[in-house]
Design a protein around this motif. Structure first.
Motif, short mmCIF file in Angstrom:
data_model
loop_
_atom_site.label_atom_id
_atom_site.label_comp_id
_atom_site.label_asym_id
_atom_site.label_seq_id
_atom_site.Cartn_x
_atom_site.Cartn_y
_atom_site.Cartn_z
N ARG A 119 0.81 -1.23 -0.03
CA ARG A 119 0.24 -0.15 0.01
C ARG A 119 1.02 1.41 0.01
O ARG A 119 0.36 2.37 -0.68
N ARG A 120 1.97 1.21 0.90
CA ARG A 120 2.81 2.32 0.75
C ARG A 120 3.37 2.59 -0.63
O ARG A 120 3.62 3.66 -1.14
N MET A 121 3.85 1.61 -1.08
CA MET A 121 4.46 1.59 -2.43
C MET A 121 3.63 2.18 -3.57
O MET A 121 3.93 3.03 -4.38
N ALA A 122 2.46 1.61 -3.74
CA ALA A 122 1.37 1.96 -4.46
C ALA A 122 0.97 3.43 -4.19
O ALA A 122 0.70 4.27 -5.44
N GLU A 162 14.79 7.37 -4.85
CA GLU A 162 14.43 7.10 -3.28
C GLU A 162 13.45 5.85 -3.51
O GLU A 162 13.41 5.19 -2.14
N GLU A 163 12.52 5.55 -4.24
CA GLU A 163 11.65 4.63 -4.12
C GLU A 163 12.36 3.49 -4.41
O GLU A 163 12.09 2.54 -3.71
N GLY A 175 8.76 5.09 7.85
CA GLY A 175 9.96 5.85 7.84
C GLY A 175 10.25 6.34 6.59
O GLY A 175 10.58 7.52 6.03
N GLU A 176 10.40 5.24 5.64
CA GLU A 176 10.81 5.46 4.29
C GLU A 176 9.90 5.93 3.43
O GLU A 176 10.18 6.95 2.56
N GLN A 177 8.59 5.80 3.74
CA GLN A 177 7.57 6.58 2.90
C GLN A 177 7.42 7.77 3.38
O GLN A 177 7.35 8.76 2.52
N ARG A 178 7.63 8.23 4.68
CA ARG A 178 7.66 9.75 5.18
C ARG A 178 8.72 10.30 4.43
O ARG A 178 8.56 11.43 3.96
N GLN A 181 7.68 11.02 0.98
CA GLN A 181 6.65 12.19 0.74
C GLN A 181 7.14 13.42 0.86
O GLN A 181 6.52 14.24 0.18
N ARG A 182 8.18 13.44 1.73
CA ARG A 182 8.65 14.85 1.89
C ARG A 182 9.23 15.27 0.49
O ARG A 182 9.12 16.48 0.25
N THR A 183 10.11 14.30 -0.16
CA THR A 183 10.44 14.84 -1.21
C THR A 183 9.48 15.05 -2.33
O THR A 183 9.47 15.92 -3.20
#
Length: 199
Positions: A119-122, A162-163, A175-178, A181-183
């Protein structure tokens, strides 16, 4: 006699204007096609993640492929319209990426699309789709020029990378998703600024 000369001048002026318009359109068309292909590829990746046909690790590799294409566009558009050679190189890279997406979505490897990592990757890939659509819209309506598109594609390459890093181990953490998302938020603001500057 005077009427006939005026008509000829008017016809010649119309022909010249049409020729210049066609030349300008021909220069812009490759950029339109390339950015639209970015949208299409990212949508195919997103669909693969959402229906479980792409694992997080496969998606990570595909995002690295997208980063490569974005960097090529960034490099080639910095100095203005694409040359025929540059366009051919980008199209080759896009064709390779298209085959990679097809291969990975049809290789039998699957992942639970409802897992937190999927879900995070999607969600991250969906943001890629949205950002590329906004760039495509800017190219089509003339609010982004080649140099601006080059700048924005460089930023998109950074997000894709980054992905790739986040999913390389097969799992995307909160944490990786956050961080991603900032980028993406910074990139979204950059797209808005560039479109306003070009308007």
């Amino acid at each position: 006699m005077q009427h006939r000369i005026s008509f000829r001048r008017l016809a010649l002026a119309g022909f010249v204007a049409a020729a210049f318009g066609a030349a300008a359109h021909a220069q812009e068309a490759p950029v339109n096609q390339d950015v639209q292909r970015n949208v299409n590829q990212q949508q195919r990746i997103e669909n693969g993640v959402k229906d479980g046909q792409l694992t997080t690790r496969e998606t990570s590799q595909l995002e690295q492929g997208q980063a490569h294409i974005d960097r090529m566009e960034q490099r080639d558009l910095r100095n203005g319209p694409l040359t025929g050679k540059e366009q051919a190189q980008i199209q080759h890279a896009e064709n390779v990426q298209s085959r990679d997406v097809y291969r990975d979505t049809h290789n039998g490897a699957t992942q639970n699309p409802n897992s937190a990592s999927s879900r995070r990757m999607a969600a991250d890939v969906q943001r890629n789709v949205n950002q590329e659509k906004r760039i495509d819209q800017g190219v089509r309506n003339g609010s982004l020029n080649d140099r601006q598109v080059a700048h924005l594609q460089g930023r998109e390459a950074h997000v894709d990378h980054e992905e790739h890093n986040a999913g390389a181990n097969g799992h995307v953490s909160r944490g990786e998703q956050r961080h991603i998302q900032r980028t993406e938020n910074r990139d979204s603001r950059a797209i808005h600024r560039q479109k306003k500057a070009g308007a």
